[in-house]
Design a protein around this motif. Structure first.
Motif, PDB file in Angstrom:
ATOM      1  N   LEU A 179       1.478   4.967   8.615  1.00 18.70           N
ATOM      2  CA  LEU A 179       0.369   4.019   8.512  1.00 18.70           C
ATOM      3  C   LEU A 179      -0.855   4.538   9.265  1.00 18.70           C
ATOM      4  CD1 LEU A 179       2.091   0.534   8.829  1.00 18.70           C
ATOM      5  CD2 LEU A 179       0.952   1.505   6.834  1.00 18.70           C
ATOM      6  N   GLY A 180      -2.015   4.423   8.621  1.00 23.22           N
ATOM      7  CA  GLY A 180      -3.248   4.926   9.207  1.00 23.22           C
ATOM      8  C   GLY A 180      -3.475   6.397   8.983  1.00 23.22           C
ATOM      9  N   GLN A 181      -2.520   7.084   8.305  1.00 24.75           N
ATOM     10  CA  GLN A 181      -2.660   8.513   8.040  1.00 24.75           C
ATOM     11  C   GLN A 181      -2.679   8.765   6.538  1.00 24.75           C
ATOM     12  OE1 GLN A 181       0.273  10.820  10.146  1.00 24.75           O
ATOM     13  NE2 GLN A 181       0.364   9.351  11.822  1.00 24.75           N
ATOM     14  N   PHE A 182      -3.395   9.775   6.134  1.00 30.44           N
ATOM     15  CA  PHE A 182      -3.436  10.167   4.728  1.00 30.44           C
ATOM     16  C   PHE A 182      -3.827  11.620   4.668  1.00 30.44           C
ATOM     17  CE2 PHE A 182      -2.598   7.719   1.055  1.00 30.44           C
ATOM     18  CZ  PHE A 182      -3.183   8.340  -0.031  1.00 30.44           C
ATOM     19  N   PRO A 183      -3.110  12.486   3.934  1.00 23.91           N
ATOM     20  CA  PRO A 183      -2.024  12.146   3.011  1.00 23.91           C
ATOM     21  C   PRO A 183      -0.715  11.830   3.738  1.00 23.91           C
ATOM     22  CG  PRO A 183      -2.278  14.509   3.154  1.00 23.91           C
ATOM     23  CD  PRO A 183      -3.395  13.926   3.972  1.00 23.91           C
ATOM     24  N   VAL A 184       0.269  11.375   2.957  1.00 27.62           N
ATOM     25  CA  VAL A 184       1.598  11.118   3.493  1.00 27.62           C
ATOM     26  C   VAL A 184       2.557  12.152   2.906  1.00 27.62           C
ATOM     27  CG1 VAL A 184       1.242   8.686   3.935  1.00 27.62           C
ATOM     28  CG2 VAL A 184       2.018   9.400   1.682  1.00 27.62           C
ATOM     29  N   SER A 185       3.493  12.607   3.720  1.00 24.53           N
ATOM     30  CA  SER A 185       4.316  13.751   3.329  1.00 24.53           C
ATOM     31  C   SER A 185       5.231  13.450   2.148  1.00 24.53           C
ATOM     32  CB  SER A 185       5.163  14.220   4.521  1.00 24.53           C
ATOM     33  OG  SER A 185       6.022  13.175   4.947  1.00 24.53           O
ATOM     34  N   PHE A 186       5.655  12.193   2.005  1.00 23.44           N
ATOM     35  CA  PHE A 186       6.592  11.885   0.921  1.00 23.44           C
ATOM     36  C   PHE A 186       5.897  11.651  -0.417  1.00 23.44           C
ATOM     37  CE2 PHE A 186       5.329   7.541   1.460  1.00 23.44           C
ATOM     38  CZ  PHE A 186       5.267   7.307   2.832  1.00 23.44           C
TER      39      PHE A 186
END
Length: 782
Positions: A60-67
């Motif tokens: 949450l609060g991060q982008f991109p997400v690894s999955f």
């Protein structure tokens, strides 16, 4: 919103703060950043995950997400205690398919897309997570939004739907640092995990601040308020937003709206060069991040290639075979638009003495209850489907080659289109040469195994130094190599859907280059698609030099959806003349590659090719044109048994490419050096000369009424006439219903505004209602 709720067969996510569904198995694969996704995970937090998501504290609060994720509104949402619901389902009912298709055609009116299934996820009246002691006035604020993912066999689109007044909060409390974090709307490709590094995927942020998120409800990229449409499947490195210039069907803005919408978001529709404003998730982006993406389509006819290098006997002459006009130029009148996007970050290359790259293996398999009856769409239209005790498999019909999921006509020339990007150090230069969105076009004469590849634009500081790496285009030669009896080329094994990871080590200097190539199968135009990434360091070759590569062989070992190959290769560099003398030296490198692909594991009959095959590559030609900045590779390829260096008994003209069959013909080997020529499907003739069959003239009613038949080499295409579009069956042309807001135009038949109100209900429909204090049917009020 599209129909939703438990009465429509939706599953409901369990109430909670960080809840995710079990894997939702898809009947039609979702095409996402050029890859096929066969299951999804639905989460409370406003995202549809491509792989099983991690706990919310990690993303949450991060982008991109690894999955990898599709995020119509990623935030810390909480449905505990009846504070909203999350519904989801996969649907293939005709009414839902038509609704999704209509929305997509609003944004992409020129597409002939007809979905075979849609995934509908609805977040209804969901609440934000609240920190202990936080103002409970926020609890009264709820958000409602919907994501619709529509897929066909070859492409996928996403629709984000935001009803009026449906987004009442734009940030949520962060459990990580005790402060509010903004919601994010966008798309994130999953990271690729290798043994020694993780390669982040591409991502596109649509909105991440309050103003841009507010605008989701009040604006559109598809001509209707609150509707956002994106092509999510056809590009391996970017999402393509719709860019319709229709006037939005929206309410009159108030002063607050006017102030908000004056800020740029998504699109400036007023010019032919459309500027897409993607809002970055970092604060250090510069003007350099916005690069010009030029799309061009080569117009290359088979005869344009062949007449320049075939002599009267049908045998290619050396001089004309190597003539530059035999190559695609990779240039055409372009269409321009600017787009700020986020390419994958360069992988961290770890220098390991013994590095055995196996890649990620996806096996093409199905659940036990899946049969041909409900999965026929997974096979090519030129394939048959066969049931097995634990699943089904596809196989191409006679006259076609491939893996059953993708099939092409035997002997027909093939085209490959794609993009190349790289970050390469040349020699001892401390500054890398960086290039993005460089065009790659390839043309293959399949019945001779000849592949021509052109890459533009490559700067001169790099172009000559890339000449020894003919195998960048050689992968296309392997795919369409001439097959000796009982052996299979790359396309027959993989169907043009695979990932290739290559490590090149230059002997002597120990410089290394990593090449990653991803093939995504055949697009709607019948062309194969490829993306190529290169990173590392290579020896410098001086400008104006020429490179010669002798014929070579490679062994390809196949096991469990993985093909590996390694070889050492030499190349000779002739530098430009100086004082009448041209210096010559020899270089060498080791080439190690791993190819990962899907395969059907249910068919265990002994008809597959041997586990080890030998690729023979002849007539290798490499050229760099400094004026056009185009890098060209050409080679002839055949695949067969391992030779021991003695006289090769398989030197039939079909295998060596020295036959005189027409370009659109299949060469059939006989005994010894005998062979016969047979025109490919869609052509007619004696095999030495083949003429295209004009299906449109020979079968006048082929496309039905309200449609034009467009003849093409080896096939045909039906196109609806003006005012008509394809129905859900993809064949019947039906009249286009133009939507008109009669209330807005004043073309309704309601009573005068002082007595009645006109209410627009979508399409061209409206209802008339009498104002309070009046009675009647709305058309006449008293």
């Amino acid at each position: 919103l599209l129909p939703h709720g438990e009465e429509r067969g939706d599953a409901a996510l369990e109430p909670g703060d960080d809840v995710r569904s079990a894997a939702l198995k898809l009947s039609t694969a979702l095409h996402f950043y050029g890859a096929a996704v066969r299951s999804l995970y639905i989460t409370t937090n406003g995202i549809i995950a491509v792989n099983e998501p991690s706990s919310e504290e990690k993303y949450l609060g991060q982008f991109p997400v690894s999955f990898g994720a599709i995020a119509p509104f990623m935030a810390d949402l909480d449905t505990t205690g009846g504070r909203g619901n999350v519904y989801y389902r996969e649907d293939s009912s005709s009414d839902v398919l038509q609704l999704a298709s209509d929305y997509i055609k609003r944004g992409f009116p020129e597409t002939a897309f007809d979905p075979s299934s849609v995934v509908i996820v609805t977040w209804k009246l969901v609440a934000p997570f609240q920190a202990p002691g936080e103002d409970h006035a926020l609890e009264e604020k709820r958000n409602t939004f919907q994501a619709v993912l529509a897929s066909s066999d070859s492409s996928s689109y996403a629709i984000f739907l935001y009803p009026e007044d449906s987004l009442q909060f734009y940030s949520t409390y962060s459990k990580n640092n005790n402060e509010n974090i903004r919601a994010i709307v966008g798309f994130s490709q999953a990271s690729t995990n290798y043994i020694f590094w993780e390669n982040p995927g591409s991502y596109n942020v649509i909105a991440e601040d309050e103003d841009s998120i507010r605008n989701l409800v009040k604006s559109s990229n598809a001509g209707k308020q609150g509707i956002w449409v994106f092509d999510i499947g056809n590009s391996s490195d970017s999402i393509v937003p719709a860019k319709i210039s229709n006037i939005l069907e929206s309410v009159e803005p108030n002063e607050e709206d006017q102030e908000m919408t004056s800020k740029p978001f998504m699109s400036d529709y007023g010019s032919t060069e459309i500027t897409q404003q993607y809002i970055t998730s970092s604060t250090d982006s510069t003007e350099e991040d916005q690069h010009l993406v030029t799309y061009s389509v080569p117009q290359l006819a088979a005869e344009d290639f062949l007449t320049s290098y075939q002599d009267v006997t049908g045998t290619p002459s050396t001089e004309s075979f190597y003539s530059p006009q035999n190559f695609p130029t990779a240039k055409a009148p372009p269409r321009h638009f600017r787009i700020q996007q986020f390419p994958p970050q360069p992988p961290q290359v770890i220098d390991v003495e013994e590095f055995d790259e196996t890649g990620i293996v996806f096996r093409y398999h199905t659940d036990i209850q899946e049969t041909c009856a409900n999965n026929r769409h997974q096979c090519s239209v030129h394939a048959i489907c066969k049931d097995y005790p634990n699943g089904f498999c596809c196989s191409c019909i006679a006259g076609y080659k491939g893996n059953g999921r993708q099939c092409v006509a035997e002997g027909s020339p093939q085209r490959v289109n794609g993009k190349v990007r790289g970050r390469i150090f040349v020699g001892n230069n401390p500054v890398p040469v960086v290039f993005e969105n460089t065009d790659l076009h390839s043309y293959v004469v399949m019945n001779q195994g000849r592949a021509y590849t052109a890459i533009s634009t490559i700067p001169e500081t790099l172009g000559y130094s890339l000449l020894p790496l003919a195998s960048i285009g050689g992968i296309i030669g392997w795919m369409f190599a001439v097959e000796q009896q009982g052996y299979k080329n790359g396309f027959s094994i993989t169907g043009g859907e695979f990932t290739r990871q290559t490590e090149v080590t230059f002997l002597g200097s120990n410089e290394k280059l990593v090449v990653k190539q991803k093939f995504s199968g055949i697009d709607e135009h019948g062309h194969l698609t490829i993306s190529t990434e290169m990173e590392g360091r290579i020896p410098e070759i001086p400008s104006g030099a020429s490179v010669h590569i002798e014929p070579y062989t490679e062994l390809y070992h196949t096991s469990s959806s993985v093909i590996t190959s390694s070889s050492s290769r030499e190349y000779t560099v002739t530098e430009p003349e100086r004082d009448g003398v041209a210096a010559t030296y020899t270089g060498a490198y080791q080439w190690r590659q791993t190819i990962s692909f899907d395969e059907c594991i249910h068919d265990d009959s002994p008809h597959s090719a041997p586990a080890t095959q030998q690729l023979s590559v002849d007539s290798v030609f490499v050229l760099y044109n400094r004026d056009e900045q185009i890098l060209r590779y050409a080679m002839s390829n055949s695949i067969g048994p391992i030779s021991d260096g003695s006289a090769d008994i398989n030197r039939n003209p079909c295998y060596t490419g020295t036959h005189n069959c027409d370009t659109n013909a299949v060469c059939r080997p006989g005994t010894g050096n005998r062979f016969s020529c047979e025109c490919s499907i869609g052509f007619r003739g004696d095999g030495n000369v083949c003429y295209d069959i004009d299906e449109c003239s020979e079968q006048p009613g082929l496309c039905g009424s309200n449609a034009d038949c467009n003849n093409q080499p080896g096939t045909y295409r039906c196109e609806c006439v003006g005012g008509y579009q394809f129905a859900a069956d993809g064949r019947t042309c039906v009249a286009v219903e133009h939507e008109v807001n009669h209330c807005q135009r004043g073309t309704h038949n309601c009573d005068i505004p002082q007595r009645a109100q006109c209410v627009y209900t979508g399409g061209s429909a409206y209802i008339c209602t009498c104002l309070p204090g009046f009675s009647g049917d709305g058309r006449a009020c008293e």
